[in-house]
Motif scaffolding. Structure first.
Motif, PDB file in Angstrom:
ATOM      1  N   SER A  68       0.671   8.728   0.517  1.00 37.20           N
ATOM      2  CA  SER A  68       1.407   7.906   1.322  1.00 37.20           C
ATOM      3  C   SER A  68       1.642   6.507   1.328  1.00 37.20           C
ATOM      4  O   SER A  68       0.409   6.057   0.274  1.00 37.20           O
ATOM      5  N   ARG A  69       2.410   5.617   1.792  1.00 38.83           N
ATOM      6  CA  ARG A  69       2.352   4.238   1.547  1.00 38.83           C
ATOM      7  C   ARG A  69       0.913   3.688   1.991  1.00 38.83           C
ATOM      8  O   ARG A  69       0.603   2.822   1.154  1.00 38.83           O
ATOM      9  N   ALA A  70       0.612   3.957   3.124  1.00 41.51           N
ATOM     10  CA  ALA A  70      -0.617   3.342   3.767  1.00 41.51           C
ATOM     11  C   ALA A  70      -1.803   3.826   2.577  1.00 41.51           C
ATOM     12  O   ALA A  70      -2.765   2.877   2.424  1.00 41.51           O
ATOM     13  N   SER A  71      -1.950   5.051   2.338  1.00 41.50           N
ATOM     14  CA  SER A  71      -3.144   5.392   1.405  1.00 41.50           C
ATOM     15  C   SER A  71      -2.907   4.658   0.140  1.00 41.50           C
ATOM     16  O   SER A  71      -3.980   4.267  -0.403  1.00 41.50           O
ATOM     17  N   GLU A  72      -1.614   4.530  -0.490  1.00 39.70           N
ATOM     18  CA  GLU A  72      -1.648   3.790  -1.687  1.00 39.70           C
ATOM     19  C   GLU A  72      -2.238   2.469  -1.771  1.00 39.70           C
ATOM     20  O   GLU A  72      -2.691   1.992  -2.621  1.00 39.70           O
ATOM     21  N   LEU A  73      -1.926   1.734  -0.571  1.00 47.85           N
ATOM     22  CA  LEU A  73      -2.319   0.310  -0.298  1.00 47.85           C
ATOM     23  C   LEU A  73      -3.662   0.283  -0.365  1.00 47.85           C
ATOM     24  O   LEU A  73      -4.404  -0.722  -0.693  1.00 47.85           O
ATOM     25  N   THR A  74      -4.363   1.274   0.329  1.00 46.68           N
ATOM     26  CA  THR A  74      -5.844   1.288   0.373  1.00 46.68           C
ATOM     27  C   THR A  74      -6.518   1.412  -0.856  1.00 46.68           C
ATOM     28  O   THR A  74      -7.227   0.737  -1.264  1.00 46.68           O
ATOM     29  N   LEU A  75      -5.862   2.340  -1.836  1.00 46.72           N
ATOM     30  CA  LEU A  75      -6.418   2.583  -3.189  1.00 46.72           C
ATOM     31  C   LEU A  75      -6.233   1.613  -3.934  1.00 46.72           C
ATOM     32  O   LEU A  75      -6.984   1.294  -4.901  1.00 46.72           O
ATOM     33  N   GLN A  76      -5.201   0.702  -3.857  1.00 44.11           N
ATOM     34  CA  GLN A  76      -5.089  -0.609  -4.705  1.00 44.11           C
ATOM     35  C   GLN A  76      -6.378  -1.343  -4.186  1.00 44.11           C
ATOM     36  O   GLN A  76      -6.740  -2.100  -5.244  1.00 44.11           O
ATOM     37  N   GLN A  77      -6.617  -1.430  -3.116  1.00 41.43           N
ATOM     38  CA  GLN A  77      -7.886  -2.369  -2.493  1.00 41.43           C
ATOM     39  C   GLN A  77      -8.868  -1.982  -3.562  1.00 41.43           C
ATOM     40  O   GLN A  77      -9.999  -2.803  -3.975  1.00 41.43           O
ATOM     41  N   ILE A  78      -9.237  -0.525  -3.222  1.00 41.63           N
ATOM     42  CA  ILE A  78     -10.234   0.100  -3.794  1.00 41.63           C
ATOM     43  C   ILE A  78     -10.394  -0.242  -5.420  1.00 41.63           C
ATOM     44  O   ILE A  78     -11.308  -0.689  -5.932  1.00 41.63           O
ATOM     45  N   ARG A  79      -9.173   0.106  -6.186  1.00 41.83           N
ATOM     46  CA  ARG A  79      -9.248  -0.353  -7.528  1.00 41.83           C
ATOM     47  C   ARG A  79      -9.407  -1.622  -8.058  1.00 41.83           C
ATOM     48  O   ARG A  79     -10.204  -2.055  -9.001  1.00 41.83           O
ATOM     49  N   SER A  80      -9.170  -2.550  -7.109  1.00 38.37           N
ATOM     50  CA  SER A  80      -9.425  -3.912  -7.274  1.00 38.37           C
ATOM     51  C   SER A  80     -10.984  -4.298  -7.433  1.00 38.37           C
ATOM     52  O   SER A  80     -11.267  -5.279  -8.177  1.00 38.37           O
ATOM     53  N   ARG A  81     -11.726  -3.469  -6.778  1.00 35.10           N
ATOM     54  CA  ARG A  81     -13.040  -3.704  -7.010  1.00 35.10           C
ATOM     55  C   ARG A  81     -13.694  -3.435  -8.252  1.00 35.10           C
ATOM     56  O   ARG A  81     -14.862  -3.541  -8.542  1.00 35.10           O
ATOM     57  N   PHE A  82     -12.897  -2.442  -9.083  1.00 37.04           N
ATOM     58  CA  PHE A  82     -13.480  -2.204 -10.414  1.00 37.04           C
ATOM     59  C   PHE A  82     -12.955  -3.304 -11.557  1.00 37.04           C
ATOM     60  O   PHE A  82     -13.481  -2.890 -12.608  1.00 37.04           O
ATOM     61  N   GLU A  83     -12.404  -4.046 -11.175  1.00 36.31           N
ATOM     62  CA  GLU A  83     -12.005  -4.993 -12.103  1.00 36.31           C
ATOM     63  C   GLU A  83     -13.070  -5.632 -12.678  1.00 36.31           C
ATOM     64  O   GLU A  83     -13.973  -6.241 -12.004  1.00 36.31           O
ATOM     65  N   GLY A  84     -13.522  -6.016 -13.950  1.00 40.85           N
ATOM     66  CA  GLY A  84     -14.515  -6.533 -14.675  1.00 40.85           C
ATOM     67  C   GLY A  84     -15.575  -5.682 -14.809  1.00 40.85           C
ATOM     68  O   GLY A  84     -16.846  -6.182 -14.871  1.00 40.85           O
ATOM     69  N   GLN A  85     -15.550  -4.341 -14.351  1.00 39.85           N
ATOM     70  CA  GLN A  85     -16.597  -3.247 -14.613  1.00 39.85           C
ATOM     71  C   GLN A  85     -16.190  -2.243 -15.468  1.00 39.85           C
ATOM     72  O   GLN A  85     -15.733  -1.391 -15.515  1.00 39.85           O
TER      73      GLN A  85
END
Length: 217
Positions: A68-85
């Motif tokens: 869903s659009r809402a879940s995809e936005l949430t997942l994008q926020q989660i993915r950003s936390r893995f940047e630099g890891q």
């Protein structure tokens, strides 16, 4: 819990079980529902549904029922936390649409069911217990559909078939009780567990239940 929610929960558990097998086959350890204290600080308040680990390589796994659009936005926020890891990856697994929800089963006549019961007996006599066992389970569901006088219906879970037959008075409570443990055997066989082998007694019990349910037909 509603029946629909139970099915959703079971589908998620089945998917996690499948993921565990896939990752462990690749040499990963697999932890479901990790404790908050075992999650690295860079993830903040996010706790993944599972974590796979192989040496210094980690995979955080999120299980979603649907897109869903809402879940995809949430997942994008989660993915950003893995940047630099570099040692961490983020994976999302979606529960597949259940094809049984769109499948309908047509009613069978009593003579047709009895002919298939004879085939079950023949298979059992030839020691093809696995094939006989699975066919017998399908005939038990066919028997219920006939008893309910429906022209067609959605597929049932094995447990709901037994429960319905017992509630309709077509099998005795003791028969239902004895059949219940065979649901686990049936599920293991259906899903490819070759270490589980139904016995001749298991097949005989299912055949007896079918005959019992059809006794007034």
């Amino acid at each position: 819990m509603s029946a629909a929610r139970h099915e959703e929960s079971q589908a998620e558990l089945d998917l996690i079980g499948s993921l565990r097998q896939q990752y462990e086959a690749k040499g990963f350890s697999f932890e479901v529902a990790p404790n908050r204290q075992d999650v690295p600080e860079f993830l903040g308040s996010y706790v993944p549904d599972a974590i796979a680990r192989r040496g210094d390589e980690y995979v955080a796994i999120e299980v979603k029922k649907s897109r869903s659009r809402a879940s995809e936005l949430t997942l994008q926020q989660i993915r950003s936390r893995f940047e630099g890891q570099p040692n961490w990856k983020f994976a999302v697994a979606y529960v597949a649409e259940d094809p049984l929800k769109t499948l309908t089963i047509k009613s069978a006549t009593v003579p047709a069911i009895r002919r298939q019961v004879d085939e079950v007996r023949t298979l059992a006599e030839q020691s093809h217990h696995r094939a006989a066992f699975l066919l017998a389970w399908s005939l038990l569901e066919s028997t219920l559909l006939h008893i309910e006088a429906e022209q067609e219906a959605r597929p049932r879970t094995p447990g709901s078939v037994l429960q319905a037959l017992a509630m309709l008075g077509r099998i005795e409570p003791e028969t239902e009780r004895r059949l219940r443990p065979l649901i686990l055997v049936r599920n293991a066989v259906v899903h490819g567990d070759l270490a589980v082998e139904p016995t001749a007694a298991d097949v005989s019990l299912l055949v007896s239940a079918i005959e019992e349910a059809l006794s007034d037909a």
